[in-house]
Enzyme design. Sequence first.
Site, mmCIF file in Angstrom:
data_model
loop_
_atom_site.group_PDB
_atom_site.id
_atom_site.type_symbol
_atom_site.label_atom_id
_atom_site.label_comp_id
_atom_site.label_asym_id
_atom_site.label_seq_id
_atom_site.Cartn_x
_atom_site.Cartn_y
_atom_site.Cartn_z
ATOM 1 N N SER A 299 0.917 -1.202 0.013
ATOM 2 C CA SER A 299 -0.057 -0.021 -0.052
ATOM 3 C C SER A 299 0.911 1.240 0.064
ATOM 4 O O SER A 299 1.926 1.327 0.628
ATOM 5 C CB SER A 299 -0.976 0.037 1.301
ATOM 6 O OG SER A 299 -1.661 -1.079 1.127
ATOM 7 N N HIS A 374 -7.316 -0.025 6.168
ATOM 8 C CA HIS A 374 -6.924 -1.354 6.307
ATOM 9 C C HIS A 374 -7.118 -1.787 7.816
ATOM 10 O O HIS A 374 -7.468 -2.828 8.148
ATOM 11 C CB HIS A 374 -5.495 -1.612 5.799
ATOM 12 C CG HIS A 374 -5.529 -1.644 4.409
ATOM 13 N ND1 HIS A 374 -6.099 -2.694 3.457
ATOM 14 C CD2 HIS A 374 -5.020 -0.802 3.461
ATOM 15 C CE1 HIS A 374 -5.800 -2.411 2.346
ATOM 16 N NE2 HIS A 374 -5.119 -1.447 2.282
#
Length: 440
Positions: A299, A374
Site C-alpha cells: 500500500s 486497512h
Amino acid sequence: MAPTFVSQIFNSIADAGRDLLDIRGGKARNHSIIGLCRDLLTQKGEASGIALAREVVEVWRALPEADRLGFFEFLNAEMAPDQKRIEEAVAAYHTDATPENYERLTKAIEAPRQELMRRINFAPGGTETIVDMRKFLVGTLRAHPELKAVDNDLRHLLTSWFNRGFLALRRIDWRTPAVILEKLIEYEAVHAIAGWEDLRRRLDQDRRCFAFFHPALPDEPLIFVEVALVKGLSGAVQPLLSPETERDDPTKVDTAIFYSISNCQDGLKGISFGNFLIKQVVAELSAELPNLKHFATLSPVPGFRKWLAGTSGKVGRVSATKCTRVKETLEEPGWQDDTKNVDEIREPLEQLVAHYLVNEKSRGRPIDPVSRFHLGNGARLERINWLGDNSANGMAQSGGVLVNYYYDLRDIERNHEAYINEKKVVTSSAIQSLAKLAKK
C-alpha cells in the site's frame, strides 16, 4: 449492454406518460430542470411521473455547469425541510409519543429533495444520473459549503441504495466485456495502466482482479482490487507491474498481495465498499487456491510527504537536523540513486514513516486514509518497504516508501474490534520498535 426487459418496460411507460403530459400541458409546460422537478413532486400518476423523471435525467445530462450549480441552490433553498413543521411535530411528539406522532416527526424532518431523488430514480438511467449529480456536488462543496445539507441527504440515500446486500462481486479477466476493461484502465487510481498490453499482464494467470457491481449500473464497476499471487511478502510494486516478471504457477504460490484498490465512482465518495471487498476476495481466493496461506497489501502512504512538509523542529526521536536533511533530500531529483543520500536518510525516514502511521492521529484515528481503511478492516501494520515504489507518484507521495498491511485470518475480527473500540493501531513488533524510537 443492451437495454434490459425492465428498462424497456419503464421506457414504454414513460413514452405513454409523456403523451399524457403533452396533451394536458401542451407547449405551456415548463421544461427547465427546476420546473420539471416541481412538477415531478406534485405528479400523482405513475406514467406521467416516470415521464417527468426521464425528462429530468435528459435535461441534467445536457445542463451547463453554471446551471447545475443553480439546480443545487434550488434544492438547498426550496427543497429543504420546513422548520415550522418540524417544531410543531417535535412539540406534538413531546406531548404524546404515539406511533402516529413519531411518523409525523420523521416525515417533517425529511427534506422534500429526498423524495424528489427517489422519484428521479424511477427513470431509466435514474440511479446513474443521481450518482453523477452527487459527483458534481462533491466537486463544488469546497467553494459552496452552504450545500453541505444537500450532500448529506444525497449521501444518505445512496448509502441505502448501494447497501452491500445489493452488490455483486465479479471476477474480471480477459474475457470480461471490453466496455468494463476500458473502465478499469480509466479508473485505476494507484498504479496507472499503460494500455491494453499492461492490462493483459494484470489479468494473467498469476494475477486476479475483482470488482463490485450494482444491478442499476451493470457496466460500471464501483470499486476493484488487483491481486498478485506470489511467493512470500512483496516489498516493491515494480516487479509486480513489470511485463518481464516471470509468471508464477498460482497453485504453487503461498501469498496474495493486494497491490491496488481503486474507487471508481466519485459520486459515491464517502460510501465504503472496500471492507466488504477485501474480506470477500480473501474468501474467494481461499476457496479457489487452498495453497494460499498469507494475505497482505502493498500500500501507498499518500499523505506522508504533505504531513512531513508541515512539521518543524524535532519529530519524535528524529532530531530537527535530521528532519531537515530528510526534507531537503526528498526534494532533490534522483536522490535515490546517490548512495550517500540513501545512507544518510534511510533510517530517519523509516522512523518518520512509522511515527506518522502509528502516532499521528486525528480524533484518535490515524491521519493516513489508507491506514484507517486497512486497520478498520482488521489488518495489522506489518512492514515498511524502502523504495517500494520508485515511480514519480510514489516518490512524490512518500519518498518511495510502501507499506504491507497483513490480513491474518485468525486475528481479523480481533484487530477490527481493537481498532473500532479502543482506537488501537495493531502493528508488528518491527514497526512498533520504529515508532517507539521515533516517539521517545
